[in-house]
Enzyme design. Structure first.
Site, PDB file in Angstrom:
ATOM      1  N   SER A   4       5.020 -10.770 -91.003  1.00 32.05           N
ATOM      2  CA  SER A   4       4.492  -9.437 -91.338  1.00 32.05           C
ATOM      3  C   SER A   4       4.304  -8.678 -90.034  1.00 32.05           C
ATOM      4  O   SER A   4       4.119  -9.282 -88.972  1.00 32.05           O
ATOM      5  CB  SER A   4       3.139  -9.618 -92.041  1.00 32.05           C
ATOM      6  N   TYR A  59      -5.411 -13.165 -92.369  1.00 29.82           N
ATOM      7  CA  TYR A  59      -3.996 -13.054 -92.762  1.00 29.82           C
ATOM      8  C   TYR A  59      -3.144 -12.704 -91.550  1.00 29.82           C
ATOM      9  O   TYR A  59      -2.114 -13.330 -91.283  1.00 29.82           O
ATOM     10  CB  TYR A  59      -3.884 -11.979 -93.840  1.00 29.82           C
TER      11      TYR A  59
END
Ligand SMILES: NC(=O)c1ccc[n+]([C@@H]2O[C@H](COP(=O)([O-])OP(=O)(O)OC[C@H]3O[C@@H](n4cnc5c(N)ncnc54)[C@H](OP(=O)(O)O)[C@@H]3O)[C@@H](O)[C@H]2O)c1
Length: 294
Positions: free
Chosen positions: A170, A183
């Protein structure tokens, strides 16, 4: 002997911020070969599976917890694109399930391509994430991915087909992201892991691509309220488009791919100033979104 695609010292050409393309590599050929996709029951993973079947004629091993969705997808892919597709229901936060998925995949395979895409997030203050939630996030995003790589690399080398693995990380792994802190840190691990392994494997017959998308319109953004962060910005990408770019990156054996010019531009900006300023701006955007969606 499989194709030689990136020998040590191959010339690499930069085509954007953090993006690398190696002109010496032969592309992957997915047709009639088995591609494992984790997190295939929704969002990016489901679209990646569709793309592998529809554009490349690849066979699919589909993994996620929701077996009913995987079975539906397997029927769809086999019916529409005349490929083979096998669903494997598994909870990848459980180490035994990861082992089982690898053993089953090996029996179906050999596995030529693997898209390690399953992931979960926590959107909100880190202190509000229960310890069990953190452990589950780490096990799903990091431990399962590393375990798959641990098994898949020797498997792929043994079969010497010139296969490739793609880690779905990501942009939050490239720019620390407050309010998705755990995350973001898990994706930073995966990014460093993927970029490091790319070089370790560069004189062997298997490639490692790191794919780092920005916002995608999926269940993850819908269910957590992350959609608010992106608002109407052009940064949020439709899953089928993102999937197409992901599969292109894996097939081309890219080093690190960030899909979309807007995302690439956003990654360039923090390089112009102090990191603290960049992460502070991100924190401000997230706080605003959290006020709208408490
Ligand atoms: N959406 C975004 O804005 C965005 C941005 C950058 C990166 N990403 C990354 O893209 C990947 C795909 O996310 P998405 O946006 O497509 O989200 P999604 O629609 O929520 O899909 C996540 C997938 O992971 C699977 N999964 C989650 N936990 C699992 C577990 N314990 N065991 C097995 N499978 C599990 C889910 O299936 P089950 O629930 O059926 O198990 C689902 O298929 C993730 O790695 C995510 O971090 C997403």
């Amino acid at each position: 002997m499989g194709p030689l695609y990136h020998g040590a010292g191959a010339r690499r050409l930069s085509i954007g911020p953090g993006l690398w393309f190696n002109p010496a590599m032969a592309r992957m050929t997915l047709k009639d070969r088995w591609v494992l996709v984790t997190g295939a029951s929704s969002g990016l993973g489901r679209e990646i599976a569709r793309d592998v079947a529809s554009r490349h004629g690849g066979n699919l091993i589909l993994v996620a917890r929701r077996g009913d969705r995987l079975r539906e997808l397997a029927d769809e892919l086999a019916g529409r694109h005349n490929v083979q597709a096998r669903p494997i229901a598994a909870d990848l936060s459980n180490a035994r399930d990861v082992e089982r998925v690898f053993e089953d995949s090996r029996a179906i395979g050999p596995v030529y391509g693997a898209v390690l895409n399953a992931g979960i997030t926590h959107f909100g203050a880190h202190q509000e994430l229960p310890w069990e939630g953190f452990e589950s996030l780490l096990a799903t995003n990091v431990t399962a991915t590393v375990k798959f790589v641990h098994h898949l690399v020797p498997h792929m080398l043994d079969h010497d087909l010139g296969g490739g693995i793609m880690l779905v990380t990501s942009m939050t792994g490239l720019v620390p992201t407050p309010y998705q802190t755990a995350y973001s840190a898990s994706k930073a691990f995966l990014t460093a892991f993927g970029e490091g392994l790319y070089h370790e494997l560069s004189d062997q017959n298997v490639s490692l691509t790191t794919f780092a998308p920005g916002g995608i319109a999926t269940e993850m953004t819908e269910k957590t309220g992350l959609q608010e962060v992106f608002g109407n910005s052009p940064q949020i990408m439709e899953a089928p488009r993102c999937a197409r770019l992901a599969v292109d990156a894996m097939v081309a054996r890219r080093y690190l791919a960030v899909p979309g010019l807007f995302n690439q531009f956003q990654l360039f900006l923090p390089r112009l100033g102090p990191r603290k300023l960049a992460t502070g701006v991100v924190a401000g955007v997230y706080r605003k979104a959290m006020r709208k969606n408490p």
